[in-house]
Design a protein around this motif. Structure first.
Motif, PDB file in Angstrom:
ATOM      1  N   THR A  37       0.846  -1.194   0.000  1.00  0.00           N
ATOM      2  CA  THR A  37       0.000   0.000   0.000  1.00  0.00           C
ATOM      3  C   THR A  37       0.879   1.241   0.000  1.00  0.00           C
ATOM      4  O   THR A  37       1.983   1.228   0.550  1.00  0.00           O
ATOM      5  CB  THR A  37      -0.930   0.039   1.232  1.00  0.00           C
ATOM      6  N   LEU A  74      -6.810  -6.335  -5.047  1.00  0.00           N
ATOM      7  CA  LEU A  74      -5.971  -5.177  -4.795  1.00  0.00           C
ATOM      8  C   LEU A  74      -5.122  -4.869  -6.011  1.00  0.00           C
ATOM      9  O   LEU A  74      -4.502  -5.763  -6.582  1.00  0.00           O
ATOM     10  CB  LEU A  74      -5.052  -5.466  -3.590  1.00  0.00           C
ATOM     11  N   GLY A  75      -5.092  -3.613  -6.386  1.00  0.00           N
ATOM     12  CA  GLY A  75      -4.207  -3.177  -7.472  1.00  0.00           C
ATOM     13  C   GLY A  75      -2.885  -2.710  -6.909  1.00  0.00           C
ATOM     14  O   GLY A  75      -2.209  -3.429  -6.174  1.00  0.00           O
ATOM     15  N   VAL A  80      -5.683   2.872  -0.238  1.00  0.00           N
ATOM     16  CA  VAL A  80      -6.184   1.678   0.427  1.00  0.00           C
ATOM     17  C   VAL A  80      -5.511   1.567   1.795  1.00  0.00           C
ATOM     18  O   VAL A  80      -4.302   1.771   1.909  1.00  0.00           O
ATOM     19  CB  VAL A  80      -5.873   0.405  -0.396  1.00  0.00           C
ATOM     20  N   GLY A 139      -1.636   4.557  -9.159  1.00  0.00           N
ATOM     21  CA  GLY A 139      -2.495   3.385  -9.153  1.00  0.00           C
ATOM     22  C   GLY A 139      -2.575   2.700 -10.499  1.00  0.00           C
ATOM     23  O   GLY A 139      -1.869   3.023 -11.448  1.00  0.00           O
ATOM     24  N   GLY A 143      -8.157  -0.277 -10.518  1.00  0.00           N
ATOM     25  CA  GLY A 143      -8.614   0.584  -9.431  1.00  0.00           C
ATOM     26  C   GLY A 143      -9.213   1.875  -9.946  1.00  0.00           C
ATOM     27  O   GLY A 143     -10.221   2.369  -9.420  1.00  0.00           O
TER      28      GLY A 143
END
Length: 163
Positions: A37, A74-75, A80, A139, A143
């Protein structure tokens, strides 16, 4: 190494099915989410899987649904947050293995894992306009589509279609 909580993660049969379906995908137990993240926070996920292909991802998502295994897709991990306690379930990381891109006539076909900066750069190199706004957004495409990312008057919804 601590094993995933089998009661919360779908039981041993479900986890075994996931591992078998994973093929050459990267599979890690107790992977710290702080490594994935942009805010660099978050405890371990029971299972962290980087699918090798869209077909493998689809099969593993079916297994999770059939077995009642909680999951998150999750990208690149921008915008996030995961708690320090981590995630009891499976994290499917959509990254480099799912980031292919190609031109299709006057459009682009791209997978969810490509970064928006790489997408905008590809469009520019191909002489296609309209995605300039996306070049500075952190990103991935997946997402960005999910949240309709935008900047400088442009939004993803303006440039996307279905096949």
């Amino acid at each position: 190494m601590t094993r995933p909580n089998q009661e919360q993660s779908g039981g041993t049969e479900g986890l075994a099915r996931l591992r078998a379906a994973a093929g050459d995908s990267v599979v890690r137990e107790q992977e710290p989410m702080s490594l994935h993240t942009t805010f660099q926070v978050g405890g371990p996920a029971d299972l962290f899987i980087e699918p090798e292909s869209p077909a493998v991802l689809a099969e593993m998502l079916d297994i999770c649904r059939e077995e009642g295994i909680p999951f998150v897709i999750l990208g690149r991990g921008s915008n996030v947050l995961f708690g320090d306690g981590g995630y009891r379930g499976v994290i499917f990381h959509i990254g480099d293995a799912l980031s292919r891109i190609r031109r299709d006539g006057c459009g682009i076909i791209a997978e969810a894992g490509i970064t928006l900066s790489a997408l905008a750069r590809f469009a520019r190199q191909e002489g296609l306009s309209g995605l300039e706004f996306a070049g500075g957004i952190p990103g991935s495409l997946g997402g960005a589509l999910f949240m309709n990312a935008g900047a400088y008057g442009g939004e993803m919804r303006m440039w996307c279609g279905k096949r």
